[in-house]
Design an enzyme around this catalytic site. Structure first.
Site, PDB file in Angstrom:
ATOM      1  N   HIS A 162      -8.715   6.487  10.807  1.00 31.82           N
ATOM      2  CA  HIS A 162      -7.993   5.282  10.390  1.00 31.82           C
ATOM      3  C   HIS A 162      -6.481   5.437  10.569  1.00 31.82           C
ATOM      4  O   HIS A 162      -5.797   4.507  11.000  1.00 31.82           O
ATOM      5  CB  HIS A 162      -8.347   4.983   8.930  1.00 31.82           C
ATOM      6  CG  HIS A 162      -7.764   3.721   8.394  1.00 31.82           C
ATOM      7  ND1 HIS A 162      -8.214   2.474   8.762  1.00 31.82           N
ATOM      8  CD2 HIS A 162      -6.745   3.507   7.518  1.00 31.82           C
ATOM      9  CE1 HIS A 162      -7.509   1.551   8.136  1.00 31.82           C
ATOM     10  NE2 HIS A 162      -6.614   2.151   7.379  1.00 31.82           N
ATOM     11  N   SER A 200      -8.903  11.693   6.001  1.00 30.82           N
ATOM     12  CA  SER A 200      -9.935  12.482   6.674  1.00 30.82           C
ATOM     13  C   SER A 200     -10.682  11.698   7.751  1.00 30.82           C
ATOM     14  O   SER A 200     -11.615  12.218   8.352  1.00 30.82           O
ATOM     15  CB  SER A 200     -10.923  13.012   5.638  1.00 30.82           C
ATOM     16  OG  SER A 200     -11.510  11.932   4.936  1.00 30.82           O
ATOM     17  N   ALA A 259       4.311   3.083   4.609  1.00 34.49           N
ATOM     18  CA  ALA A 259       3.931   4.499   4.593  1.00 34.49           C
ATOM     19  C   ALA A 259       2.454   4.604   4.942  1.00 34.49           C
ATOM     20  O   ALA A 259       1.611   4.074   4.224  1.00 34.49           O
ATOM     21  CB  ALA A 259       4.210   5.124   3.231  1.00 34.49           C
ATOM     22  N   ARG A 274      10.306  12.209   3.044  1.00 30.60           N
ATOM     23  CA  ARG A 274      10.988  11.249   3.923  1.00 30.60           C
ATOM     24  C   ARG A 274      11.417   9.988   3.192  1.00 30.60           C
ATOM     25  O   ARG A 274      12.064   9.120   3.774  1.00 30.60           O
ATOM     26  CB  ARG A 274      10.078  10.882   5.091  1.00 30.60           C
ATOM     27  CG  ARG A 274       9.787  12.068   5.975  1.00 30.60           C
ATOM     28  CD  ARG A 274       8.812  11.729   7.056  1.00 30.60           C
ATOM     29  NE  ARG A 274       8.448  12.933   7.788  1.00 30.60           N
ATOM     30  CZ  ARG A 274       7.446  13.001   8.632  1.00 30.60           C
ATOM     31  NH1 ARG A 274       6.698  11.931   8.855  1.00 30.60           N
ATOM     32  NH2 ARG A 274       7.185  14.126   9.258  1.00 30.60           N
ATOM     33  N   PHE A 333      -0.581  -2.607   8.252  1.00 38.64           N
ATOM     34  CA  PHE A 333      -1.135  -3.361   9.374  1.00 38.64           C
ATOM     35  C   PHE A 333      -0.626  -4.803   9.404  1.00 38.64           C
ATOM     36  O   PHE A 333      -0.521  -5.403  10.479  1.00 38.64           O
ATOM     37  CB  PHE A 333      -2.667  -3.337   9.312  1.00 38.64           C
ATOM     38  CG  PHE A 333      -3.326  -3.630  10.617  1.00 38.64           C
ATOM     39  CD1 PHE A 333      -3.423  -2.653  11.596  1.00 38.64           C
ATOM     40  CD2 PHE A 333      -3.846  -4.884  10.877  1.00 38.64           C
ATOM     41  CE1 PHE A 333      -4.032  -2.920  12.816  1.00 38.64           C
ATOM     42  CE2 PHE A 333      -4.460  -5.168  12.091  1.00 38.64           C
ATOM     43  CZ  PHE A 333      -4.553  -4.179  13.066  1.00 38.64           C
ATOM     44  N   PHE A 390      11.940  -0.098  12.894  1.00 36.31           N
ATOM     45  CA  PHE A 390      10.769   0.650  12.450  1.00 36.31           C
ATOM     46  C   PHE A 390      11.177   1.616  11.341  1.00 36.31           C
ATOM     47  O   PHE A 390      11.813   2.636  11.593  1.00 36.31           O
ATOM     48  CB  PHE A 390      10.180   1.419  13.636  1.00 36.31           C
ATOM     49  CG  PHE A 390       8.900   2.128  13.336  1.00 36.31           C
ATOM     50  CD1 PHE A 390       7.698   1.452  13.379  1.00 36.31           C
ATOM     51  CD2 PHE A 390       8.888   3.480  13.027  1.00 36.31           C
ATOM     52  CE1 PHE A 390       6.497   2.105  13.124  1.00 36.31           C
ATOM     53  CE2 PHE A 390       7.703   4.142  12.770  1.00 36.31           C
ATOM     54  CZ  PHE A 390       6.503   3.453  12.816  1.00 36.31           C
ATOM     55  N   PHE A 412       0.855  -1.185   0.000  1.00 35.03           N
ATOM     56  CA  PHE A 412       0.000   0.000   0.000  1.00 35.03           C
ATOM     57  C   PHE A 412       0.894   1.240   0.000  1.00 35.03           C
ATOM     58  O   PHE A 412       1.889   1.294   0.709  1.00 35.03           O
ATOM     59  CB  PHE A 412      -0.918  -0.001   1.228  1.00 35.03           C
ATOM     60  CG  PHE A 412      -2.058   0.958   1.124  1.00 35.03           C
ATOM     61  CD1 PHE A 412      -3.165   0.656   0.348  1.00 35.03           C
ATOM     62  CD2 PHE A 412      -2.018   2.175   1.777  1.00 35.03           C
ATOM     63  CE1 PHE A 412      -4.227   1.540   0.238  1.00 35.03           C
ATOM     64  CE2 PHE A 412      -3.064   3.065   1.678  1.00 35.03           C
ATOM     65  CZ  PHE A 412      -4.176   2.749   0.904  1.00 35.03           C
TER      66      PHE A 412
END
Length: 155
Positions: A89, A86, A81, A128, A58, A114, A23
């Site tokens: 989540h 909005s 990432a 980043r 996740f 991490f 994702f």
């Protein structure tokens, strides 16, 4: 005076697993490139670098746990990432991924690093992942080498 321990940035002989979220792949692919660049620069051979793709951030902790407990790796680097939208989540995913990755490392007694970007915007994430703010994937892989060597020095 007691002993002082530190890790070195020499990846020769280290076996590293990378867990990468599919994702936001336009970001995570840059993190993966940065991580591979760091590993190569520090002497980790391509044959000693394995990549596991997961659907989203996740799922990173579960796969990282499987790899960390396999006994095949000196460190696991987690790359993803999570970009704020909005809805709430973002908070749920960011929090659970962070906690999960930390728990995996503690439970396995292995460096589980991490390298997940949590950003308020796509622009921040891009910064980043290799532009203005460096590359978090590169940084995470470098940390993995250092901590893996430190752990070896502590045994």
């Amino acid at each position: 005076m007691g002993k002082e321990f530190s890790g070195v940035l020499n990846g020769q002989g280290l076996k590293i697993a990378l867990v990468v979220s599919r994702f936001n792949e336009f970001i995570t692919s840059k993190l993966l490139s940065g991580a591979k660049d760091s590993l190569e620069r520090h002497g980790v051979s391509a044959d000693n670098t394995d990549v596991a793709w997961v659907p989203g951030a996740f799922e990173i902790p579960l796969v990282a746990q499987k790899l960390a407990k396999s006994g095949r790796y000196d460190a696991v680097v987690c790359l993803g990432a999570v970009i704020r939208g909005s809805t709430p989540h973002f908070e749920y995913v960011s929090s659970e991924v962070s906690k999960g990755i930390a728990r995996v490392g503690l439970d396995a007694g292995l460096p589980v690093i991490f390298g997940v970007i949590t950003a308020d915007s796509i622009e921040q994430a891009i910064e980043r992942a290799g532009t203005k703010m460096g590359n978090k994937g590169f940084d995470a892989a470098t940390q993995a080498i250092e901590v893996a060597n430190l752990m070896k020095n502590l045994t």
